[in-house]
Design a protein around this motif. Structure first.
Motif, mmCIF file in Angstrom:
data_model
loop_
_atom_site.group_PDB
_atom_site.id
_atom_site.type_symbol
_atom_site.label_atom_id
_atom_site.label_comp_id
_atom_site.label_asym_id
_atom_site.label_seq_id
_atom_site.Cartn_x
_atom_site.Cartn_y
_atom_site.Cartn_z
ATOM 1 N N LEU A 59 -7.290 7.542 -2.629
ATOM 2 C CA LEU A 59 -6.385 8.045 -3.666
ATOM 3 C C LEU A 59 -4.929 7.916 -3.231
ATOM 4 O O LEU A 59 -4.056 7.611 -4.054
ATOM 5 N N ALA A 60 -4.664 8.135 -1.955
ATOM 6 C CA ALA A 60 -3.298 7.972 -1.455
ATOM 7 C C ALA A 60 -2.835 6.528 -1.600
ATOM 8 O O ALA A 60 -1.662 6.260 -1.918
ATOM 9 N N ALA A 61 -3.750 5.584 -1.392
ATOM 10 C CA ALA A 61 -3.395 4.172 -1.524
ATOM 11 C C ALA A 61 -3.175 3.779 -2.981
ATOM 12 O O ALA A 61 -2.411 2.845 -3.268
ATOM 13 N N VAL A 62 -3.863 4.475 -3.895
ATOM 14 C CA VAL A 62 -3.743 4.164 -5.321
ATOM 15 C C VAL A 62 -2.521 4.835 -5.940
ATOM 16 O O VAL A 62 -1.961 4.342 -6.933
ATOM 17 N N ALA A 63 -2.091 5.957 -5.365
ATOM 18 C CA ALA A 63 -1.018 6.762 -5.956
ATOM 19 C C ALA A 63 0.231 5.931 -6.230
ATOM 20 O O ALA A 63 0.663 5.128 -5.399
ATOM 21 N N GLY A 64 0.781 6.143 -7.423
ATOM 22 C CA GLY A 64 2.027 5.484 -7.807
ATOM 23 C C GLY A 64 1.883 4.056 -8.265
ATOM 24 O O GLY A 64 2.889 3.397 -8.557
ATOM 25 N N ARG A 65 0.642 3.572 -8.374
ATOM 26 C CA ARG A 65 0.433 2.183 -8.776
ATOM 27 C C ARG A 65 0.164 2.035 -10.271
ATOM 28 O O ARG A 65 -0.056 0.933 -10.747
ATOM 29 N N GLY A 66 0.164 3.141 -10.988
ATOM 30 C CA GLY A 66 0.001 3.071 -12.432
ATOM 31 C C GLY A 66 -1.426 2.889 -12.907
ATOM 32 O O GLY A 66 -1.656 2.520 -14.060
ATOM 33 N N VAL A 105 -4.722 10.581 -14.536
ATOM 34 C CA VAL A 105 -3.356 10.520 -14.034
ATOM 35 C C VAL A 105 -3.085 9.117 -13.518
ATOM 36 O O VAL A 105 -4.003 8.348 -13.239
ATOM 37 N N LYS A 106 -1.824 8.787 -13.371
ATOM 38 C CA LYS A 106 -1.437 7.474 -12.860
ATOM 39 C C LYS A 106 -0.551 7.623 -11.630
ATOM 40 O O LYS A 106 0.086 8.632 -11.422
#
Length: 670
Positions: A613-620, A669-670
């Motif tokens: 999830l940390a790697a996905v965060a902020g990627r939309g 969430v994105k």
């Protein structure tokens, strides 16, 4: 003339809600006979997900032996196995010994004297000592003993563990004194099953294996003489090898040992006579002509049974290609007579008493129930956990087995469950969405059996394709070993091939495909979302996401070397671990996903989800993460099962564009 109204796929009303599906989660298991009675465990999702122990009395009534909060479930190798055993005493009624999940201690209980609560047989250890596959021997020692597998944690790491065969006195003297436990075997092997004692009490046999092999790769059968003092001597290997998987052993009354081996590709039933000429065992003999069928399966748990000898010399067997059937084998002629009935899937548990054979079976139209066969008459009947249609069976899917052709012309086996409802149909010109289900394991198998979780989707207009991809059991060793070194490749491509075939047939909407799976199936789902571009969304449950982490201490001992065969030794192909991990491919993830995780999971721990999830965060990328306290590897509680199922449906509704206002909206969430 009645006309079934049309409605968009996915939006159909259904009487199968998430609570109903959750109430039917799990199946009866761990059958055995105590005297003339049949006992088993069964799931209780509404009681915190515990496993209850029940008995069927001679008058046909079924009663719960252990009230809540007693939970008959072992954690040995984390997947557990046979958690209880019983014995009929000459006086005082039956005695049952069981493992209580909360503290992993062995307890003894006399259910006909309920005023006396279960009493501990093993010391309190905070879970450091665990037990499984008990067998009660009332005639050993002054007060009798329980022979079982002991798993002992020896240090802080998950791999700091030893396993031996041990004898626990029934008088309770070991409850406060670890020294009262007799270790019958040494710890030369990392994994062992419970010993099977010959009918004359002279010998014991068990199965053992070592890292980096898994039990479906290679096991060995160990043989020992039992001394007058009740110890084991002359311990030696009998059959098995690093490239031969023996998954069950049982003694016949003539002193021969029956076992199931896959040396000739399929798990097949064989006999060996340990009485030796000049110390050498007589070669084994196959008891049934090769049929291209399995008579055994993977030892994911300790104490599984695919066959059981009958008193008259016949053998009850579970066999089949893909799905299991119950049959009666005459070992003298090799003739095999299948038991008539609707059941297409038999669980890996059997019990016998006299001419009676008892198993757990299901069909595409009925859930798992306890079935009894009288082998003398051929008559079958349901004696426990009987299936009852909670809704009109017209809402069940019209399931069928299919074989598809994959890359390189390889066969791919699957169960296809099209959308189905008696009172809705899809609009003209609209194709239905489909969800591809990847089973766990990956050395597992999806049986052809009624599953209300599948019906939950199909009755709403969403198709389900369960794929027994390369690596699955039920189709021989060669099919299993298609996944060797190819995890994240073959499983992903096989699932994709089935999805594309359904699209090519005009059965599925190519723009509304999803993938879902739990455990190893969660890995396949995540690898599919980050590697194929085929699916519009996915549901990933308690997954493996980071191979490097999993190979370096982030899982339990049993599977800590599993990746050696699935991917390759980490020291030799570290780049393969990095390249295949969904953790390192989040830049390719563009579609919505739902991530589900138990916070008590030590097999696929939450830390992998958190890093992902940390790697996905902020990627939309739209996503949701639901983590459940008190749940481990696989969900068992009603409230968890309901929340997870409704969240999954909401994900599909939002992604595929149909209305489902009857379930709580899943916040993405994105």
């Amino acid at each position: 003339m009645n006309t079934v109204p049309a409605a968009p796929y996915g939006s159909w009303p259904s009487p199968i809600d998430a609570a109903l599906a959750a109430s039917h989660d799990g199946r009866p298991d761990h059958l055995a006979t105590v005297g003339e009675e049949v006992w088993w465990t069964e799931p209780r999702p509404a009681e915190g997900g515990r496993r209850a122990l029940v008995r069927r009395r001679p008058d046909g009534s079924t009663v719960t032996v252990l009230p809540a909060p007693w939970n008959a479930r072992s954690r040995v190798i984390e997947y557990g196995g046979q958690p209880w055993a019983g014995a009929a005493r000459a006086s005082g009624g039956p005695l049952v010994v069981f493992v209580h999940f909360d503290d992993q201690r062995l307890y003894a209980y006399a259910p006909d004297s309920p005023e006396e609560p279960p009493r501990p047989l093993t010391p309190a250890s905070g879970g450091r000592l665990r037990w499984v596959d008990p067998q009660v021997h009332l005639d050993r020692g002054a007060r009798g003993e329980v022979w079982c597998v002991l798993e002992e944690s020896t240090g802080p790491a998950p791999t700091d563990v030893r396993r031996v065969i041990a004898a626990v006195p029934l008088d309770g003297s070991a409850a406060g004194d670890r020294a009262a436990v007799r270790e019958l075997s040494d710890d030369r092997h990392r994994f062992v099953t419970g010993p099977r004692v010959s009918h004359d009490g002279r010998r014991a046999a068990w199965i053992a294996w070592d890292h980096p092999r898994m039990p479906w790769d290679g096991t060995v059968v160990m043989l020992a003489e039992i001394t007058e003092e009740g110890g084991l001597t002359g311990v030696r290997p009998l059959v098995g090898d690093v490239d031969e998987s023996v998954c069950q052993v049982e003694w016949d009354r003539d002193g021969s040992l029956l076992f199931v081996s896959d040396l000739a590709d399929w798990w097949e039933l064989q006999r060996i006579r340990p009485d030796a000429v000049a110390g050498a065992a007589v070669p084994s003999s196959r008891l049934c002509p090769s049929r291209g069928e399995e008579f055994g399966g993977p030892l994911w748990k300790i104490g599984l049974r695919w066959f059981h000898p009958l008193d008259g010399g016949l053998i009850a067997v579970l066999h089949g290609r893909g799905s299991n059937r119950l049959g009666i084998l005459d070992p003298e002629t090799g003739e095999l007579a299948d038991v008539p009935g609707p059941w297409t899937a038999w669980a890996d548990t059997l019990a016998v008493h006299g001419t009676r054979v008892v198993g757990v079976a299901a069909s595409p139209h009925s859930g798992y129930e306890v079935v009894e066969l009288d082998s003398a008459t051929g008559h079958t009947r349901v004696i426990g956990s009987a299936h009852r249609d909670a809704v009109d069976p017209a809402y069940y899917p019209a399931s069928r087995e299919r074989t598809f052709t994959g890359p390189g012309g390889e066969e791919i086996h699957a169960h296809i469950h099209p959308p189905h409802s008696p009172d809705r149909t899809g609009p003209a010109g609209e194709l239905p969405p489909y969800v591809v289900w990847a089973h766990g394991g990956p050395t597992g198998h999806a049986p052809l059996a009624l599953d209300l979780e599948i019906a939950y989707f199909t009755s709403r207009g969403i198709g389900v394709a369960e794929v027994n991809y390369g690596g699955s059991t039920g189709y021989g060793r060669r099919y299993r070993e298609r996944l060797r070194g190819q995890w994240g490749v073959v499983d992903v491509s096989d699932c994709a091939a089935v999805a594309r075939a359904l699209v090519a047939e005009g059965a599925a909407d190519p723009r509304r495909l999803a993938v879902r799976g739990g455990s190893a199936g969660g890995w396949t789902a995540a690898a599919s979302l980050t590697g194929t571009g085929l699916y519009a969304c996915g549901t990933i449950s308690y997954p493996v996401l980071d191979l490097e982490g999993w190979a370096t201490g982030e899982t339990h001992d049993f599977e800590s070397r599993y990746l050696d065969s699935l991917v390759g030794p980490f020291s030799e192909v570290p780049e393969r671990y990095r390249e295949r991990s969904p953790m390192n491919r989040t830049d390719r993830l563009t579609t919505p996903f739902l991530l589900l995780q138990g916070l008590d999971d030590v097999i696929c721990p939450p830390v992998q989800c958190e890093r992902f999830l940390a790697a996905v965060a902020g990627r939309g990328v739209a996503h949701a993460y639901l983590a459940f306290e008190g749940e481990s590897h696989g969900f068992r509680r009603t409230e968890t099962l309901v929340r997870a199922l409704e969240a999954e449906l909401s994900l599909y509704a939002q992604t595929f564009g149909f209305d489902r206002s009857d379930v709580p909206p899943l916040e993405l969430v994105k």
